[in-house]
Scaffold this active site. Structure first.
Site, PDB file in Angstrom:
ATOM      1  CG  ASP A  19      -0.317  -0.092   2.530  1.00  0.00           C
ATOM      2  OD1 ASP A  19       0.927  -0.171   2.594  1.00  0.00           O
ATOM      3  OD2 ASP A  19      -1.042  -0.095   3.541  1.00  0.00           O
ATOM      4  CB  SER A  20       4.557   1.732   0.134  1.00  0.00           C
ATOM      5  OG  SER A  20       4.823   0.523  -0.572  1.00  0.00           O
TER       6      SER A  20
ATOM      7  CG  ASP B  45       0.453  -4.115   2.026  1.00  0.00           C
ATOM      8  OD1 ASP B  45       0.510  -5.012   2.882  1.00  0.00           O
ATOM      9  OD2 ASP B  45       1.328  -3.240   1.910  1.00  0.00           O
TER      10      ASP B  45
ATOM     11  CE  LYS C 274       2.914  -6.035   3.901  1.00  0.00           C
ATOM     12  NZ  LYS C 274       2.481  -4.957   4.837  1.00  0.00           N
TER      13      LYS C 274
ATOM     14  CD  GLU D  33       0.221  -1.850   7.889  1.00  0.00           C
ATOM     15  OE1 GLU D  33      -0.194  -1.109   8.805  1.00  0.00           O
ATOM     16  OE2 GLU D  33       0.806  -1.409   6.884  1.00  0.00           O
TER      17      GLU D  33
ATOM     18  CD  GLU E 174       7.775  -0.563   8.019  1.00  0.00           C
ATOM     19  OE1 GLU E 174       7.991   0.584   7.574  1.00  0.00           O
ATOM     20  OE2 GLU E 174       6.772  -1.239   7.706  1.00  0.00           O
TER      21      GLU E 174
END
Length: 285
Positions: free
Chosen positions: A45-46, A84, A114, A116, A184
């Site tokens: 999602d970056s 993501d 993925k 979070e 991270e």
């Protein structure tokens, strides 16, 4: 080269072979990653920031992520493709989380999604998605989607409470069924403790040496402008090279050095005469 699988990723961890993961957001990026022989490609999602121009990852939608994911899928052959999920698309319920994950598998051909975070409600989402037959990659430490709740974009695991929480979350994520976890912005000493606690591969980003590493493609290629995180290492100067190339193009256009004769196509006298006759006919109307 055969397609990378979950058992192969587990084998690499056991054999001590580092796993290489990189983000990609379009077909060219996926092709570069494939040719470089990476093990995993993450449609992060970056992409909201580095491709779509948002100021954070929060505004990106599932539909936008799917456009990126489909492009990457078309360029990915052997690498394991992880996508993501967008913020707000798994938070409401397990059913919502499964519906979102299914879209990435059915519409973009994702090999895994993925998720979070590792608190209780996130573990419930992971269990539900895994139960639906979709592999999950966990993500702890600095979680960009909820960075505000963590006090901003800061390293995690540097206090007693934070370090303890990371261990609990990591163990919970593995128990919930995730086959891999991204860690991270965590001190390497804490990451080593996490590795002792888990049997699944850990992919680090700013977390020291571990089972594998991931970086944002635009960061490592030198495309990202302005400030980058401490854990970023630039391996190329594509951004500067692109600006130089476009500047040179502009200079040649303005000086009429480009296009030259070799950049054009040869016509025929007959076609030229026909074009002139058509113009004359139009002018006489």
């Amino acid at each position: 080269m055969p397609k990378i699988s979950i058992p192969e990723l587990a084998r690499k961890r056991e054999a001590g072979e580092p796993i290489v993961m990189v983000t990609a957001y379009d077909f060219p990026g996926a092709r570069w990653a494939e040719r470089a022989g990476v093990d995993m490609v993450l449609v992060g999602d970056s992409g909201a920031q580095v491709v779509l121009g948002y100021d954070s990852t929060v505004p990106v939608t599932t539909d936008e992520m799917l456009v990126l994911a489909r492009a990457v899928r078309r360029g990915t052959e052997t690498a394991f493709l992880v996508c993501d999920v967008a913020f707000g698309t798994t938070e409401t319920s397990d059913a919502q989380a499964v519906e979102t994950a299914v879209r990435f598998v059915k519409e973009a051909g994702a090999d895994a999604v993925k998720i979070e975070g590792g608190r209780a409600e996130r573990l419930s989402r992971i269990r539900a998605i895994v139960a639906a037959g979709i592999p999950v990659v966990g993500h702890i430490g600095l979680t960009p989607q909820t960075a505000t709740a963590l006090g901003g974009f800061r390293a995690q695991g540097r206090t007693v409470a934070s370090a303890s929480r990371l261990v609990e979350e990591a163990i919970g994520i593995e128990a919930a069924g995730a086959f891999c976890i991204v860690v991270e912005a965590v001190p390497s000493e804490i990451t080593e403790v996490l590795r002792e606690a888990l049997t699944i591969p850990i992919i680090g980003i700013g977390a020291g040496p571990t089972d594998g590493q991931v970086l944002v493609l635009h960061d490592l290629l030198g495309i990202t402008e302005g400030h980058t995180a401490k854990f970023v290492k630039q391996f190329g100067t594509i951004g500067a090279d692109a600006v130089a190339a476009i500047t040179a193009y502009g200079e040649e256009v303005r000086s009429r050095a480009f296009p030259a004769e070799e950049h054009g196509y040869a016509g025929t006298p007959e076609a030229l005469e026909a074009a002139r006759q058509a113009l004359a006919a139009h002018a006489s109307e």
